[in-house]
Design a protein around this motif. Structure first.
Motif, short mmCIF file in Angstrom:
data_model
loop_
_atom_site.label_atom_id
_atom_site.label_comp_id
_atom_site.label_asym_id
_atom_site.label_seq_id
_atom_site.Cartn_x
_atom_site.Cartn_y
_atom_site.Cartn_z
N LEU A 151 0.74 -1.14 0.03
CA LEU A 151 0.04 -0.17 -0.01
C LEU A 151 0.98 1.28 -0.02
O LEU A 151 0.51 2.24 -0.62
N ASP B 275 -1.54 4.15 -1.63
CA ASP B 275 -2.90 3.96 -1.22
C ASP B 275 -3.10 4.03 0.51
O ASP B 275 -2.28 3.56 1.04
N LEU C 89 -5.55 -3.04 -6.92
CA LEU C 89 -4.72 -1.66 -6.49
C LEU C 89 -3.55 -1.88 -7.38
O LEU C 89 -3.19 -0.88 -7.97
N GLU D 186 -4.31 10.21 -5.09
CA GLU D 186 -4.26 9.44 -3.93
C GLU D 186 -5.75 8.65 -3.70
O GLU D 186 -6.41 9.26 -3.82
N ARG D 187 -5.68 7.52 -3.25
CA ARG D 187 -6.81 7.12 -2.99
C ARG D 187 -6.91 6.51 -1.58
O ARG D 187 -5.89 6.20 -0.89
N ARG D 188 -7.95 6.61 -1.03
CA ARG D 188 -8.37 6.30 0.53
C ARG D 188 -9.52 5.11 0.39
O ARG D 188 -10.53 5.46 -0.47
#
Ligand code: PLP
Length: 312
Positions: A18, A23, A270, A278-280
């Motif tokens: 991650l 992420d 992912l 940016e991914r949350r």
């Protein structure tokens, strides 16, 4: 929505994969005083239980396999909240030493074993009419708790609202479809809904149609992806089991039949879909940890794996 009975708990998963993909991943746990009802179970059951209380029903009749998390949850909820529970159990040969069914019996559930050929009729109107006339004062709850009253329980919490801000993806495992339908129903009521990616852990070509029936016209909110292990429902490969052990070492307890497959598939997703922004992400932990005892009982996990997975 937090009560002493039921609590939302967020856990950030820190993992090199991650960090590399940039992420942020939040595991959303729903802890329940009735442990077997943690995760999606209580959300799906809550309004079924309200229904029996409002209508003075004696209890619930439901359906499940011999190691069903749903049966374990219904039995435990019945025991804790004081309603009667009966289950139509799919089994060639009844085995009451199986830890799931043993717990169901300890929780007061009456088990009615049927051959798979009979169990297959569980959605047929005639079968359901006969069942209802045999148990007139009971609410019939479909397999997995995915019935008429499964959705409103989800409306009470926003899975996209992590402690660090709004998520841009919600991920969960999907089998009977009630969970993804519930989350889609909840998100659809917001001005800025978050997309849902559900990892299909059953090989069921009719699952999209089932979800569509549960929450009509909401298919813009959810998407299904196959579990990357390609295993059939209830089975898992060594890579998924190793992944669960690795997650346990990172402090995240998951089992390999639902959340293990779903979280591993998310990691794969992912990696396959890198993003410059940016991914949350919220990963909904749907519970079902009682299932580990059944996997151990059937020698699908060994003593050491059982210890690691159930102690993290
Ligand atoms: C632990 C666990 N996770 C996920 C699911 C899948 O949820 P649904 O059947 O609502 O798709 C189930 C089945 O109820 C389950 O027991």
């Amino acid at each position: 929505m937090n009560t002493p009975f039921f609590q939302l708990r967020w856990q950030q998963l820190h993992h090199p994969a991650l960090t590399n993909s940039g992420d942020e991943l939040w595991i959303c746990h729903l802890d329940c005083q009735v442990q077997a009802a943690a995760g999606n179970k209580w959300l799906k059951l809550k309004y079924h239980i309200r229904q029996i209380q409002q209508h003075g029903h004696q209890g619930i009749v439901t359906f499940g396999g011999a190691f069903s998390n749903h049966l374990a949850a219904v039995a435990a909820a019945g025991n804790a909240l004081g309603f009667t529970t009966k289950a139509i159990v799919r089994a060639h040969v009844p085995d009451l030493t199986n830890p799931t069914l043993q717990q169901c019996v300890n929780d007061g559930m009456e088990l009615i074993f049927v051959e798979p050929s009979i169990y297959r009729k569980r959605h047929e109107p005639q079968f359901l009419d006969t069942l209802q006339s045999n148990y007139p004062n009971y609410l019939i709850v479909p397999e997995g708790g995915t019935g008429e009253f499964a959705l409103p329980g989800f409306a009470e919490l926003n899975f996209a609202q992590t402690p660090n801000g709004k998520a841009n993806l919600i991920v969960c495992a999907a089998a009977s479809g009630g969970t993804v339908a519930g989350i889609a129903y909840q998100q659809s009521q917001l001005t800025s809904p978050c997309p849902i990616l559900a990892v299909q852990v059953v090989k069921d070509a009719s699952l999209p149609a089932k979800i569509d029936r549960l929450c009509p016209s909401l298919n813009e909110y959810w998407q299904l992806m196959p579990d990357i292990s390609g295993q059939k429902y209830g089975s898992f490969d060594q890579a998924t089991l190793d992944f669960c052990v690795e997650m346990a070492q990172h402090g995240v307890a998951i089992e390999p039949v639902y959340s293990g497959k779903a979280l591993r598939s998310l990691f794969w997703y992912l990696q396959q879909h890198p993003s410059s922004s940016e991914r949350r992400i919220t990963f909904f932990h749907t519970g079902g940890m009682q299932g580990l005892k059944g996997l151990h009982y059937r020698n699908m996990i060994n003593d050491e794996q059982f210890r690691i997975l159930s102690s993290s």
